[in-house]
Design a protein around this motif. Structure first.
Motif, PDB file in Angstrom:
ATOM      1  N   THR A 107       0.829  -1.210   0.000  1.00 23.59           N
ATOM      2  CA  THR A 107       0.000   0.000   0.000  1.00 23.59           C
ATOM      3  C   THR A 107       0.866   1.264   0.000  1.00 23.59           C
ATOM      4  N   SER A 129       5.317   3.172  -3.886  1.00 25.26           N
ATOM      5  CA  SER A 129       5.081   4.100  -4.977  1.00 25.26           C
ATOM      6  C   SER A 129       5.576   3.443  -6.253  1.00 25.26           C
ATOM      7  N   ILE A 130       4.775   3.505  -7.282  1.00 25.71           N
ATOM      8  CA  ILE A 130       5.171   2.883  -8.539  1.00 25.71           C
ATOM      9  C   ILE A 130       5.920   3.930  -9.353  1.00 25.71           C
ATOM     10  N   LYS A 131       7.235   3.826  -9.336  1.00 25.40           N
ATOM     11  CA  LYS A 131       8.027   4.857 -10.022  1.00 25.40           C
ATOM     12  C   LYS A 131       8.120   4.570 -11.505  1.00 25.40           C
TER      13      LYS A 131
END
Lengths: 302, 265
Positions: B260, B263-265
Motif C-alpha cells: 500500500t 510508490s510505482i516509479k
C-alpha cells in the motif's frame, strides 16, 4: 468543478528532497483533447502517475470527475484508460492474451480483445508473442489496452513514441475520433509542440514541474507568434533598411534575418521593399517558433 | 471477494505458460518417476532385504520426502515467491496492475495465494504420485509387498507438515521478491538462509525453530523419526508448524503494508 474531467489544485509532489511537481493546477475540460506539453523530465509522467493514484498525492489536491482521487480510487480508475511510459505488456503472452488478461481483470467480455486488435491494426499479429513485437506494435497494443474498457477518460503518455509516420497519423486520427464521435476526454503528453498542435483543443505546458501555460490551442497560437525568415544578400545593410522602415528585427544571423510575421500581404510588401532597394532575396518563409523558444517566451511574459 | 477471484484467475492466466507453473507439476512427476524407476530396476536387491511392508513404504516415500524436505522444498518455495512477483518486475507491469480498478489487497493477496496454491499442488502431487507409483510398482513387480500396508495417512500427514512448515519461508521470500526486482538478492538471501537453516536444524540448535528456513527440515525430520515407531501418532501441529504459521501471517500483513505504501516509479 463539474466541467473538468481532471482538476488538480496546487498539486505538489516530491521524491525525497527533489521536487518533481510544484503548485500544479491542471484543468482538463470534459470532452477536450488536452495536450500536456513539456521537455523530457518536466514531470509529465509523474503527473500522469499521480492521476492514476500510482503515486500518492496529498489529499484534496487531485480531483477526477470532480471526485477526490485518494478516497475514490477504484470508482475513478473504472472510468480511466491509460498508457504510461512504455506499454505494460507481458512478453511471454501473445498480443491477444495480453488483452484477454486485461478483460479478466476488468470483468469484460473476452470478445472485446479481438475488436481492439482490429482497431489498432494488430489483428494479424494477434497470436504472436508480444516480446517479438516491434516498438510500434507494442505501442499499439498499449493503446488497445488503454481503450479496452471503453473509458471516459484516456491518459496517454507519449502515445506516438516509436510509431512510424503512418502510425502517428493513425493514432492522431483515432484520438480525434474518440473525442469528437465518442465524447471521450483525452490527456495526451508529448514533448513535440507540432504533434500536440495537430490534435489538441487545449494545451498545458509544463517545465521543471511547473505549469507555464494553460489554455485553448488558439490562446497558445496567440503566444506562439510566427516569424518571417528572410534569406538575403548583404545582411547588414538589409537589416539596417528594415529597421529604418519600422520593422522589428528579432534575430539576425549570417544568412537570415527574422522579423515578426504579420500577414502574407505584409510579407509581400517587405519583399518588394528589399528588391526595390537592390537586394537579392533568395528565400522568404514563415516559421513557427519551436518549443524551446516558446518556453522562453512564456517564461519571459510570466 | 470478486476482485480477489479475478486477480487469482488472472495470475493463472498469466503464468500458465511459464516454468513456474509447470514446475509444480513436473517436479513431483520427475522425482517420483526417478525414484520409482530406481525401485523397479533394483527390485531384486530391495526384495532381498525382506523389508516389512511399512518399512518398504518408508524407504520408498522417504526417498522423495527426504530430498524434498531438506533441499528442494526451500528452494522451490523461494523460486515460487520470486516468480509470481518477477512476472511483473520483468515486464514492468506493476504500474498497469495497480492502475486497474481493483483494491490493492486483492492484487497482493491473489499473488500470495497463487504461490501457496502452486506449492500445494506440487506437494499434493508428490503425495499422490508416491502412493500411485508405489501401487504401480506392486502391479509391475508382484513380489514387492507394497500392498500389505496403506501409507496414505502417513503420506498425507508428512506432506501436510511440509506444506505448512514452508509457509514461513514463502512469506519472507515473498516480501523480498516484492521489494527487489532482481534475481540475485532474494535468491542469494534465500540460498544463504536455507543453508543456515539446514545447519541450524541439523546441529540441533535450541532456537532453530525460530529460523523460518529451518522449519521444513525440522518438520520432515520429526515425521521421519516417528515413522519407525508409531507412524500415526505424530501430530501435524507441532512447534515448528505453529512458528511457520505465525511467521506466515505476520509477514503477510507486513507485505500488504509495503504494497500500500509502495510508490510505482
Amino acid at each position: 468543478m463539474g466541467n473538468y474531467a481532471i482538476e488538480t489544485v496546487g498539486l505538489n509532489f516530491n521524491f525525497g528532497n527533489q521536487t518533481i511537481v510544484k503548485d500544479l493546477s491542471l484543468q482538463v475540460p470534459n470532452g477536450s483533447i488536452y495536450g500536456f506539453l513539456g521537455p523530457n523530465g518536466a514531470g509529465k509522467t509523474t503527473t500522469i502517475k499521480i492521476l492514476l493514484n500510482l503515486l500518492k498525492s496529498p489529499s484534496d489536491q487531485v480531483f477526477i470527475f470532480g471526485k477526490e482521487i485518494n478516497s475514490n480510487r477504484i470508482a475513478i480508475l473504472k472510468r480511466i484508460g491509460a498508457l504510461v511510459e512504455q506499454p505494460a505488456i507481458y512478453g511471454h503472452l501473445t498480443g491477444k492474451e495480453n488483452l484477454v488478461n486485461r478483460c479478466i481483470l476488468l470483468g469484460i467480455k473476452k470478445a472485446k480483445a479481438d475488436e481492439m486488435l482490429s482497431l489498432v491494426g494488430l489483428a494479424e499479429a494477434a497470436n504472436k508473442k508480444a516480446n517479438k513485437y516491434s516498438l510500434g506494435m507494442k505501442q499499439r497494443l498499449g493503446i488497445a489496452q488503454a481503450l479496452i474498457s471503453d473509458p471516459e477518460l484516456l491518459l496517454l503518455d507519449e502515445p506516438t513514441n516509436g510509431l512510424d509516420p503512418n502510425g502517428i497519423i493513425e493514432v492522431r486520427n483515432l484520438m480525434i475520433d474518440l473525442a469528437t464521435k465518442h465524447q471521450k476526454t483525452i490527456l495526451v503528453s508529448s514533448h513535440l509542440l507540432a504533434e500536440i498542435e495537430r490534435t489538441a483543443t487545449h494545451v498545458g505546458i509544463i517545465n521543471k514541474g511547473q505549469l507555464l501555460f494553460q489554455g485553448t490551442i488558439n490562446e497558445l497560437h496567440l503566444l506562439s507568434k510566427p516569424m518571417l525568415e528572410i534569406e538575403v544578400d548583404n545582411i547588414e545593410s538589409a537589416s539596417t533598411l528594415l529597421i529604418k522602415q519600422g520593422y522589428e528585427v528579432t534575430t539576425k544571423t549570417e544568412k537570415v534575418i527574422s522579423v515578426l510575421f504579420v500577414s502574407s500581404q505584409k510579407s509581400g510588401e517587405l519583399n518588394t521593399l528589399l528588391i526595390q532597394n537592390g537586394f537579392t532575396v533568395s528565400s522568404l518563409y514563415q516559421q513557427r517558433k519551436d518549443l524551446e523558444n516558446l518556453f522562453l517566451d512564456i517564461t519571459n511574459t510570466n | 471477494m470478486h476482485a480477489l477471484y479475478i486477480s487469482l484467475v488472472s495470475e493463472y492466466y498469466k503464468s500458465r505458460k511459464t516454468l513456474a507453473f509447470w514446475a509444480a507439476i513436473l517436479l513431483p512427476l520427475i522425482i517420483c518417476g526417478l525414484i520409482s524407476a530406481g525401485f523397479y530396476n533394483n527390485a531384486e536387491k530391495i526384495i532381498a532385504n525382506h523389508y516389512p511392508p511399512m518399512l518398504l513404504w518408508a524407504q520408498y516415500s522417504g526417498a522423495a520426502l527426504g530430498v524434498m524436505g531438506f533441499l528442494i522444498m526451500p528452494f522451490y518455495v523461494i523460486f515460487m515467491a520470486f516468480s509470481v512477483n518477477n512476472i511483473e518486475h520483468k515486464n514492468d507491469t506493476w504500474k498497469m496492475l495497480f492502475a486497474q480498478p481493483l483494491n490493492k489487497f486483492s492484487i497482493y493477496a491473489a499473488k500470495y495465494l497463487y504461490a501457496i496454491l502452486l506449492i500445494f499442488i506440487c506437494l499434493f502431487l508428490f503425495a499422490a504420485l508416491t502412493y500411485a507409483f508405489g501401487n504401480l510398482l506392486q502391479v509391475l513387480v508382484p513380489t514387492f509387498n507394497f500392498n500389505q500396508y496403506n501409507p496414505l495417512d502417513i503420506l498425507i500427514n508428512a506432506y501436510a507438515k511440509l506444506f505448512l512448515a514452508s509457509l514461513g519461508i514463502l512469506s519472507l521470500q515473498f516480501i523480498l521478491s516484492l521489494l527487489w526486482s532482481d534475481f540475485l538478492k532474494p535468491m542469494g538471501i534465500g540460498f544463504v538462509g536455507t543453508i543456515m537453516g539446514i545447519i541450524a536444524a541439523n546441529v540441533g540448535w535450541k532456537y532453530a525453530y525460530l529460523i523460518p528456513y529451518s522449519l521444513p527440515t525440522l518438520a520432515s525430520r520429526i515425521s521421519k523419526v516417528k515413522k519407525g515407531m508409531d507412524p500415526l501418532a505424530f501430530s501435524i501441529f507441532t512447534q515448528e508448524i505453529w512458528t511457520s504459521l505465525i511467521y506466515a501471517s505476520v509477514l503477510f500483513i507486513i507485505g500488504y503494508f509495503i504494497v500500500t505504501k509502495k510508490s510505482i516509479k
